[in-house]
Structures are given as C-alpha cells and as structure tokens.
Design a protein around this motif. Structure first.
Motif, mmCIF file in Angstrom:
data_model
loop_
_atom_site.group_PDB
_atom_site.id
_atom_site.type_symbol
_atom_site.label_atom_id
_atom_site.label_comp_id
_atom_site.label_asym_id
_atom_site.label_seq_id
_atom_site.Cartn_x
_atom_site.Cartn_y
_atom_site.Cartn_z
ATOM 1 N N ARG A 1 70.451 63.174 -50.094
ATOM 2 C CA ARG A 1 70.091 63.801 -51.367
ATOM 3 C C ARG A 1 71.171 63.525 -52.412
ATOM 4 O O ARG A 1 71.255 64.231 -53.415
ATOM 5 N N LEU A 2 71.980 62.497 -52.194
ATOM 6 C CA LEU A 2 73.081 62.151 -53.086
ATOM 7 C C LEU A 2 73.992 63.358 -53.344
ATOM 8 O O LEU A 2 74.513 63.553 -54.435
ATOM 9 N N ASN A 3 74.176 64.155 -52.284
ATOM 10 C CA ASN A 3 75.062 65.327 -52.332
ATOM 11 C C ASN A 3 74.689 66.306 -53.442
ATOM 12 O O ASN A 3 75.559 66.943 -54.048
ATOM 13 N N SER A 4 73.377 66.425 -53.694
ATOM 14 C CA SER A 4 72.939 67.487 -54.602
ATOM 15 C C SER A 4 73.283 68.826 -53.953
ATOM 16 O O SER A 4 73.364 68.935 -52.726
ATOM 17 N N VAL A 5 73.497 69.831 -54.783
ATOM 18 C CA VAL A 5 73.992 71.106 -54.269
ATOM 19 C C VAL A 5 72.956 72.210 -54.447
ATOM 20 O O VAL A 5 72.237 72.256 -55.443
ATOM 21 N N THR A 6 72.902 73.083 -53.465
ATOM 22 C CA THR A 6 72.059 74.263 -53.501
ATOM 23 C C THR A 6 72.947 75.485 -53.695
ATOM 24 O O THR A 6 74.183 75.392 -53.630
ATOM 25 N N THR A 7 72.330 76.635 -53.879
ATOM 26 C CA THR A 7 73.102 77.872 -53.988
ATOM 27 C C THR A 7 73.933 78.087 -52.734
ATOM 28 O O THR A 7 75.129 78.424 -52.817
ATOM 29 N N ASP A 8 73.346 77.878 -51.564
ATOM 30 C CA ASP A 8 74.074 78.088 -50.310
ATOM 31 C C ASP A 8 75.244 77.131 -50.180
ATOM 32 O O ASP A 8 76.342 77.525 -49.755
ATOM 33 N N VAL A 9 75.030 75.867 -50.531
ATOM 34 C CA VAL A 9 76.125 74.887 -50.447
ATOM 35 C C VAL A 9 77.274 75.295 -51.368
ATOM 36 O O VAL A 9 78.448 75.253 -50.980
ATOM 37 N N LEU A 10 76.960 75.709 -52.571
ATOM 38 C CA LEU A 10 78.006 76.097 -53.515
ATOM 39 C C LEU A 10 78.755 77.345 -53.050
ATOM 40 O O LEU A 10 79.989 77.421 -53.169
ATOM 41 N N ASN A 11 78.040 78.321 -52.520
ATOM 42 C CA ASN A 11 78.724 79.516 -52.011
ATOM 43 C C ASN A 11 79.599 79.179 -50.801
ATOM 44 O O ASN A 11 80.719 79.699 -50.676
ATOM 45 N N ASP A 12 79.114 78.307 -49.918
ATOM 46 C CA ASP A 12 79.947 77.874 -48.789
ATOM 47 C C ASP A 12 81.179 77.122 -49.290
ATOM 48 O O ASP A 12 82.280 77.292 -48.756
ATOM 49 N N LEU A 13 80.997 76.293 -50.304
ATOM 50 C CA LEU A 13 82.115 75.550 -50.878
ATOM 51 C C LEU A 13 83.152 76.495 -51.469
ATOM 52 O O LEU A 13 84.358 76.332 -51.259
ATOM 53 N N ALA A 14 82.690 77.513 -52.198
ATOM 54 C CA ALA A 14 83.615 78.504 -52.761
ATOM 55 C C ALA A 14 84.375 79.220 -51.654
ATOM 56 O O ALA A 14 85.593 79.432 -51.758
ATOM 57 N N ASP A 15 83.675 79.592 -50.576
ATOM 58 C CA ASP A 15 84.335 80.254 -49.449
ATOM 59 C C ASP A 15 85.455 79.379 -48.888
ATOM 60 O O ASP A 15 86.565 79.864 -48.610
ATOM 61 N N LEU A 16 85.162 78.093 -48.698
ATOM 62 C CA LEU A 16 86.140 77.179 -48.112
ATOM 63 C C LEU A 16 87.356 77.005 -49.017
ATOM 64 O O LEU A 16 88.503 76.973 -48.539
ATOM 65 N N ILE A 17 87.130 76.876 -50.312
ATOM 66 C CA ILE A 17 88.258 76.715 -51.241
ATOM 67 C C ILE A 17 89.099 77.979 -51.272
ATOM 68 O O ILE A 17 90.343 77.920 -51.258
ATOM 69 N N GLU A 18 88.458 79.134 -51.294
ATOM 70 C CA GLU A 18 89.200 80.400 -51.303
ATOM 71 C C GLU A 18 90.008 80.579 -50.022
ATOM 72 O O GLU A 18 91.163 81.036 -50.054
ATOM 73 N N GLU A 19 89.424 80.202 -48.877
ATOM 74 C CA GLU A 19 90.151 80.288 -47.611
ATOM 75 C C GLU A 19 91.345 79.336 -47.601
ATOM 76 O O GLU A 19 92.438 79.687 -47.145
ATOM 77 N N ALA A 20 91.134 78.123 -48.105
ATOM 78 C CA ALA A 20 92.228 77.148 -48.156
ATOM 79 C C ALA A 20 93.341 77.621 -49.077
ATOM 80 O O ALA A 20 94.528 77.450 -48.777
ATOM 81 N N ALA A 21 92.963 78.240 -50.186
ATOM 82 C CA ALA A 21 93.959 78.727 -51.139
ATOM 83 C C ALA A 21 94.848 79.788 -50.523
ATOM 84 O O ALA A 21 96.023 79.930 -50.900
ATOM 85 N N ALA A 22 94.307 80.537 -49.562
ATOM 86 C CA ALA A 22 95.068 81.605 -48.918
ATOM 87 C C ALA A 22 95.877 81.118 -47.718
ATOM 88 O O ALA A 22 96.628 81.896 -47.119
ATOM 89 N N ASP A 23 95.723 79.856 -47.356
ATOM 90 C CA ASP A 23 96.405 79.285 -46.188
ATOM 91 C C ASP A 23 97.735 78.676 -46.623
ATOM 92 O O ASP A 23 97.767 77.673 -47.343
ATOM 93 N N ALA A 24 98.830 79.251 -46.170
ATOM 94 C CA ALA A 24 100.158 78.779 -46.580
ATOM 95 C C ALA A 24 100.458 77.371 -46.086
ATOM 96 O O ALA A 24 101.355 76.708 -46.621
ATOM 97 N N GLU A 25 99.716 76.914 -45.077
ATOM 98 C CA GLU A 25 99.963 75.577 -44.530
ATOM 99 C C GLU A 25 99.241 74.481 -45.305
ATOM 100 O O GLU A 25 99.501 73.301 -45.100
ATOM 101 N N VAL A 26 98.306 74.857 -46.160
ATOM 102 C CA VAL A 26 97.577 73.872 -46.964
ATOM 103 C C VAL A 26 98.302 73.683 -48.293
ATOM 104 O O VAL A 26 98.527 74.633 -49.028
ATOM 105 N N ARG A 27 98.659 72.447 -48.605
ATOM 106 C CA ARG A 27 99.371 72.160 -49.855
ATOM 107 C C ARG A 27 98.531 71.384 -50.864
ATOM 108 O O ARG A 27 98.878 71.331 -52.044
#
Length: 257
Positions: free
Chosen positions: A22-48
């Motif tokens: 689908r050429l990486n088109s995004v759905t509501t679920d994909v975007l919410n999962d993406l936000a979750d992952l970025i927020e989790e990474a932001a809170a991880d001290a080992e991720v730079r």
C-alpha cells in the motif's frame, strides 16, 4: 506489529512503516502504534537516535483513504488526531529524530518526514502535499512545518498547486537536510546516526529543544486549525466524491459543496 517494524542497532532505534503493498499508507491504528513506539523510545535512556523510514519503494503515500472511509464515503478525524500524536512525539522526543526518505513522501507522509529533526532523502524520493487534490487541507502540522522551512510563497505553492518536489530541489529550498544517491542512502544514514549516537546527548537534546522552541512556535496552533478545518472539510460532498473517485481510479469532479 506487522505494519510497523522496529530494529535496534546499539543506541539507534529504527522504526519502519511496513505496508509496502500500500506504499506505506497509514491508518489510524498505524499512526497510534507509531506514536506509542516513538514515546517509548523517547523514554528509553539507552536510545540516542530515532530513525523513521519505510519499507519497499515508498516512505509513505499518506493516509489510507480506503480504510478511512465510512459507509457514507466520508473519513473521520481519528486519523488526524493520531497523526498529531506522532508529530508531537517527534517534536518532544529528547533524542534527535531522523527521517530516511527512501521514496515518495506524500500527504501526511510528507508531514511525518518533515517533522523529524533531520530529513535525509534518496535522490529518487520526492515530497508532495497532495491534500487539496482530494478536497482537503494539509495536516500533520504541515501548515507550520513547511512555511517555517521554505517561506510562505513556496509553502502556498506546495499546498495549493500540488506538485512533486524532487529531493534535490527540496534540499535547495531548505525543506530537507540532504539528498544522496539511492544506492548510498543506507551508508549515509549509518554515517549520520553513528555521529549523532556518539555525540553529547544532553547537548543534542538542549539544542533540539531550543531550536524547536524558536522555530516551531506556530505548530500547536497549526495542529488545532488543521483539525478544525479538516473536520469541516471531511463532511463535504467534495471529499466524499474524492474518496469514491480514488477507489474507482478516476479524477474527482468537485462541486464546492
């Protein structure tokens, strides 16, 4: 998450949209999962460093119109709200965020790429704000992110007369950081993330925060205006016609209603 892949290489976390068919088109679920992952990474001290990219031949073709349409043919605002979560997560992450644009970045896919701190693109990539072509207005913070980078005149042209902006032209305009030959994208990304991941994390975080606070002062207002404006536009006959025309693979016939 099958529609998103995550890879960790030392201090670098790479998140890839994974809907190549689908050429990486995004759905509501994909975007919410993406936000979750970025927020989790932001809170991880080992991720730079956080990298956002796409699998296959596109970065993202934007919102998935077929999945967003209701029985009336009118998409709702859930996808916009989810996109806003992603934009805020990219802005608020303490780590540098890098968009590795491996192909077209269209619609909200363009917004996602430009919301990252550094946008590195393949020479065959392009950027396109295609919203008005389907009876909508730019969202995902694009009404603030784009003019902040390239000025009002070019931003108006990108939004109102949608045309593909090739990666090299995007660099010349100041829209993105750098473009490299497609065959060199992986190596260029590795060199950039190596440099960022071994840099002084507190200094990088403070720099990011200071630059964003100086240049993205209009972002929150833009997200609110986009949500309000899109909410109205999504209920119009023009958008319903655009969705049906997209599914039927024909040009839409707009009536201004």
């Amino acid at each position: 998450m099958g529609e998103i892949t995550v890879q960790r290489d030392g201090a670098v976390l790479t998140i890839a949209l994974n809907r190549p068919e689908r050429l990486n088109s995004v759905t509501t679920d994909v975007l919410n999962d993406l936000a979750d992952l970025i927020e989790e990474a932001a809170a991880d001290a080992e991720v730079r460093v956080i990298v956002l990219t796409g699998t296959g031949r596109a970065f993202s073709s934007g919102a998935d119109l077929k999945s967003g349409a209701t029985a009336t043919g009118k998409p709702g605002t859930d996808t916009i709200l989810a996109a806003n979560r992603v934009i805020r997560a990219l802005r608020d992450a303490r780590q540098p965020t890098v968009a590795a644009v491996n192909g077209p970045a269209v619609g909200v896919g363009c917004s996602l790429a430009l919301a990252c701190d550094l946008t590195l693109a393949s020479s065959d990539a392009y950027f396109l704000l295609s919203f008005t072509s389907i009876g909508l207005m730019p969202d995902g913070g694009a009404t603030a992110l784009v003019p902040t980078s390239i000025g009002r005149a070019r931003a108006m042209a990108m939004a109102m007369v949608p045309e593909r902006i090739p990666a090299a032209e995007a660099v010349a305009w100041g829209l993105i950081y750098k473009a490299v030959d497609a065959a060199e994208l992986a190596a260029a990304l590795k060199a950039l993330t190596d440099r960022l991941s071994t840099g002084a994390p507190l200094a990088l975080a403070a720099t990011k925060r200071a630059v964003n606070e100086a240049t993205l002062t209009a972002l929150e207002g833009a997200l609110g205006r986009e949500l309000e404006g899109q909410g109205r536009l999504l209920q119009t006959a023009d958008v319903a016609e655009a969705v049906i025309a997209f599914i039927e693979k024909r040009p839409p016939k707009f009536t201004g209603s």
